[in-house]
Enzyme design. Structure first.
Site, PDB file in Angstrom:
ATOM      1  N   HIS A 189      86.082  46.683  78.935  1.00 57.24           N
ATOM      2  CA  HIS A 189      85.819  47.484  80.131  1.00 57.24           C
ATOM      3  C   HIS A 189      85.283  46.528  81.193  1.00 57.24           C
ATOM      4  O   HIS A 189      84.200  45.985  81.054  1.00 57.24           O
ATOM      5  CB  HIS A 189      84.774  48.565  79.800  1.00 57.24           C
ATOM      6  CG  HIS A 189      84.532  49.555  80.887  1.00 57.24           C
ATOM      7  ND1 HIS A 189      84.118  49.208  82.153  1.00 57.24           N
ATOM      8  CD2 HIS A 189      84.644  50.906  80.898  1.00 57.24           C
ATOM      9  CE1 HIS A 189      83.973  50.300  82.885  1.00 57.24           C
ATOM     10  NE2 HIS A 189      84.291  51.338  82.150  1.00 57.24           N
TER      11      HIS A 189
ATOM     12  N   HIS B  40      73.770  49.078  79.268  1.00 57.38           N
ATOM     13  CA  HIS B  40      73.599  48.103  80.342  1.00 57.38           C
ATOM     14  C   HIS B  40      72.142  48.032  80.782  1.00 57.38           C
ATOM     15  O   HIS B  40      71.425  49.027  80.791  1.00 57.38           O
ATOM     16  CB  HIS B  40      74.469  48.537  81.536  1.00 57.38           C
ATOM     17  CG  HIS B  40      74.594  47.521  82.621  1.00 57.38           C
ATOM     18  ND1 HIS B  40      74.786  47.854  83.940  1.00 57.38           N
ATOM     19  CD2 HIS B  40      74.548  46.165  82.590  1.00 57.38           C
ATOM     20  CE1 HIS B  40      74.880  46.767  84.677  1.00 57.38           C
ATOM     21  NE2 HIS B  40      74.730  45.725  83.874  1.00 57.38           N
TER      22      HIS B  40
ATOM     23  N   GLU C  20      70.553  51.218  90.513  1.00 59.51           N
ATOM     24  CA  GLU C  20      71.712  52.100  90.612  1.00 59.51           C
ATOM     25  C   GLU C  20      71.286  53.553  90.830  1.00 59.51           C
ATOM     26  O   GLU C  20      70.621  54.141  89.977  1.00 59.51           O
ATOM     27  CB  GLU C  20      72.548  52.015  89.330  1.00 59.51           C
ATOM     28  CG  GLU C  20      72.951  50.603  88.928  1.00 59.51           C
ATOM     29  CD  GLU C  20      73.639  50.553  87.572  1.00 59.51           C
ATOM     30  OE1 GLU C  20      73.862  51.641  86.987  1.00 59.51           O
ATOM     31  OE2 GLU C  20      73.948  49.453  87.089  1.00 59.51           O
TER      32      GLU C  20
ATOM     33  N   TYR D   2      80.992  63.090  84.376  1.00 60.56           N
ATOM     34  CA  TYR D   2      80.999  61.625  84.313  1.00 60.56           C
ATOM     35  C   TYR D   2      81.265  61.214  82.874  1.00 60.56           C
ATOM     36  O   TYR D   2      80.670  61.760  81.941  1.00 60.56           O
ATOM     37  CB  TYR D   2      79.661  61.093  84.809  1.00 60.56           C
ATOM     38  CG  TYR D   2      79.510  59.596  84.746  1.00 60.56           C
ATOM     39  CD1 TYR D   2      80.465  58.754  85.306  1.00 60.56           C
ATOM     40  CD2 TYR D   2      78.399  59.016  84.140  1.00 60.56           C
ATOM     41  CE1 TYR D   2      80.325  57.380  85.259  1.00 60.56           C
ATOM     42  CE2 TYR D   2      78.244  57.640  84.099  1.00 60.56           C
ATOM     43  CZ  TYR D   2      79.208  56.829  84.649  1.00 60.56           C
ATOM     44  OH  TYR D   2      79.071  55.456  84.599  1.00 60.56           O
TER      45      TYR D   2
ATOM     46  N   HIS E  93      70.265  51.774  80.229  1.00 63.46           N
ATOM     47  CA  HIS E  93      71.016  53.010  80.426  1.00 63.46           C
ATOM     48  C   HIS E  93      72.395  52.848  79.807  1.00 63.46           C
ATOM     49  O   HIS E  93      72.754  51.779  79.330  1.00 63.46           O
ATOM     50  CB  HIS E  93      71.113  53.374  81.910  1.00 63.46           C
ATOM     51  CG  HIS E  93      71.730  52.295  82.760  1.00 63.46           C
ATOM     52  ND1 HIS E  93      71.015  51.203  83.216  1.00 63.46           N
ATOM     53  CD2 HIS E  93      72.988  52.130  83.242  1.00 63.46           C
ATOM     54  CE1 HIS E  93      71.799  50.427  83.943  1.00 63.46           C
ATOM     55  NE2 HIS E  93      73.008  50.960  83.966  1.00 63.46           N
TER      56      HIS E  93
END
Length: 444
Positions: free
Chosen positions: A298, A341, A347, A356, A377
């Site tokens: 990804h 991450h 963010e 989402y 997160h």
């Protein structure tokens, strides 16, 4: 002649990003061969609106010349707007904002107001960084409104407004002409441009990133090539349209986070012609050309970058506006949702439509989340289990979604309102507590 905000715009749009536009609502209203003639056509006044320093390099210089019925200086003196102040534009150590927790934060949607509330009255600051006075950083606002602005005009001297509608269309009248914006589209109103918002659908809700720093621009594409992501031709700027209307009106200004009001005896939407490259624009997020992996892994979310505000450090933006639109996932032997991450950047996320793909529940349209610098997160427990067992030999389409992110190089500090509101989800952290231990040193 009036700019009728009760019906969709008819004047049309000019295509391109930061182009050198020229448009007139009356033939010959633009002076020929000069900017400031001794006598402008039709008895108009010539006025320059500068969005950058006079001496900014030509490729970065933004300004427009407006030919209007009255100059912008024609109004009564400003006085402070009384009542509760829900806007914040100072986020330094001395600012009146609470300590920023390292916790992951998430909010339910802002409730619709009960009392009649227009776009300006419905604004509230959730978070931000930097300083409007120092012209760096940003403020992140939400809006919830249920009535059109009536004989009232607004501008921000603090920054350009990136507006992301989530519910309800916005008919935006500006000095430059009309912008009609719906959910899945964005609008950018430059610093200083006067505008008014009508709500043809009644209730309206959305997000705003107020950029105090360098103007938003399209990112360089690097090895992607000459096409892709947000293509310049899809950005639309209004054609000139004006109204010659007199009456008892109100002009509201935002300066250093405070609202000020002044009486004005005419509509400021009296620009009959204009030319330049500093103007409002809109963009349809559904036209974004999404880039992704067709082999494995990804890629970093920078592949979803729509607009950026650059900092003084090459390669490090002050603000990135990123979207997560419908897209095909084809990577094999890959955990396809966004990975776990921790980020040196901060963010702030919102959701325009659908769901989402990293959160099975809890993050709903109109809601928001904040993951600050180095706060862990990623996908919740249910998403992780499903994605870890999915068949990656077949492509999968992530559909019925439109999420976005305001990412900044510096800490995003939530306001007192954001930390005290009933919309703050006290149990957000629970979405990761069900993540199971799979480690087995005896089995690779």
């Amino acid at each position: 002649m009036t700019l009728d905000l009760s019906t969709p715009a008819t004047a049309g749009y000019l295509s391109g990003f930061a182009n050198e536009f020229a448009t007139e609502a009356l033939p010959g209203a633009l002076p020929h061969g000069r900017n400031s003639p001794q006598r402008a056509p039709y008895g108009l006044y010539a006025e320059q609106l500068s969005g950058t320093a006079f001496t900014a390099p030509r490729g970065h210089n933004r300004r427009s010349w407006l030919y209007r019925i009255r100059p912008a200086a024609v109004h009564r003196p400003f006085e402070p707007v009384t009542g509760p102040q829900r806007l914040v534009s100072e986020f330094g150590d001395s600012a009146d904002v609470p300590p920023t927790p390292p916790n992951q934060l998430r909010w339910d949607p802002l409730p619709m107001p009960v009392e009649p509330t227009d776009f300006v009255e419905g604004l509230v600051t959730m978070a931000g960084n930097g300083s409007a006075a120092a012209m760096n950083g940003c403020a992140i606002h939400l809006y919830a409104a249920n009535r059109s602005m009536q004989d009232r005009f607004f501008y921000s001297a603090d920054g350009e407004l990136l507006i992301v509608p989530q519910q309800g269309r916005l008919f935006i009248a500006t000095e430059f002409g009309r912008l009609d914006v719906e959910p899945f589209e964005i609008a950018v109103i430059p610093r200083g441009v006067r505008f008014s918002v009508a709500l043809p659908d009644g209730d309206a809700r959305g997000y705003i990133c107020e950029n105090f720093g360098a103007l938003l621009r399209l990112p360089d594409l690097g090895p992607i090539g000459s096409n892709g992501l947000a293509n310049p031709r899809d950005f639309l700027t209004p054609q000139a349209a004006y109204e010659d209307r007199e009456g008892a009106f109100e002009l509201v200004a935002k300066l250093n986070g405070r609202l000020w009001r002044a009486d004005i005896g005419h509509s400021p939407f009296d620009v009959v012609a204009w030319h330049g490259n500093y103007a409002p624009y809109k963009y349809d997020l559904r036209l974004f050309n999404t880039i992704g992996s067709i082999s494995f892994d990804h890629p970093d979310p920078s592949i979803f970058l729509v607009l950026q505000s650059q900092s003084d450090t090459p390669g490090v933006d002050a603000i990135d506006f990123v979207i997560f639109p419908p897209r095909w996932l084809a990577a094999e032997d890959t955990f396809r949702p966004p990975w776990f991450h921790r980020n040196v950047a901060s963010e702030f996320m919102g959701l325009v439509h659908g769901a989402y793909d990293a959160k099975a529940e809890g993050f709903v349209p109109g809601g928001a989340s904040l993951h600050n610098c180095m706060s862990g997160h990623g996908p919740d427990a249910d998403t992780f289990e499903k994605a870890s067992a999915s068949d990656t030999t077949k492509p999968h389409k992530v559909d019925a979604t439109m999420a976005f992110m305001f990412e900044t190089r510096t800490l995003i500090r939530p306001t007192r309102y954001a930390l005290d509101t009933a919309q703050l989800q006290a149990d957000y952290f629970e979405c990761w507590q069900g993540i199971r231990k799979h480690f087995n040193p005896e089995q690779q």
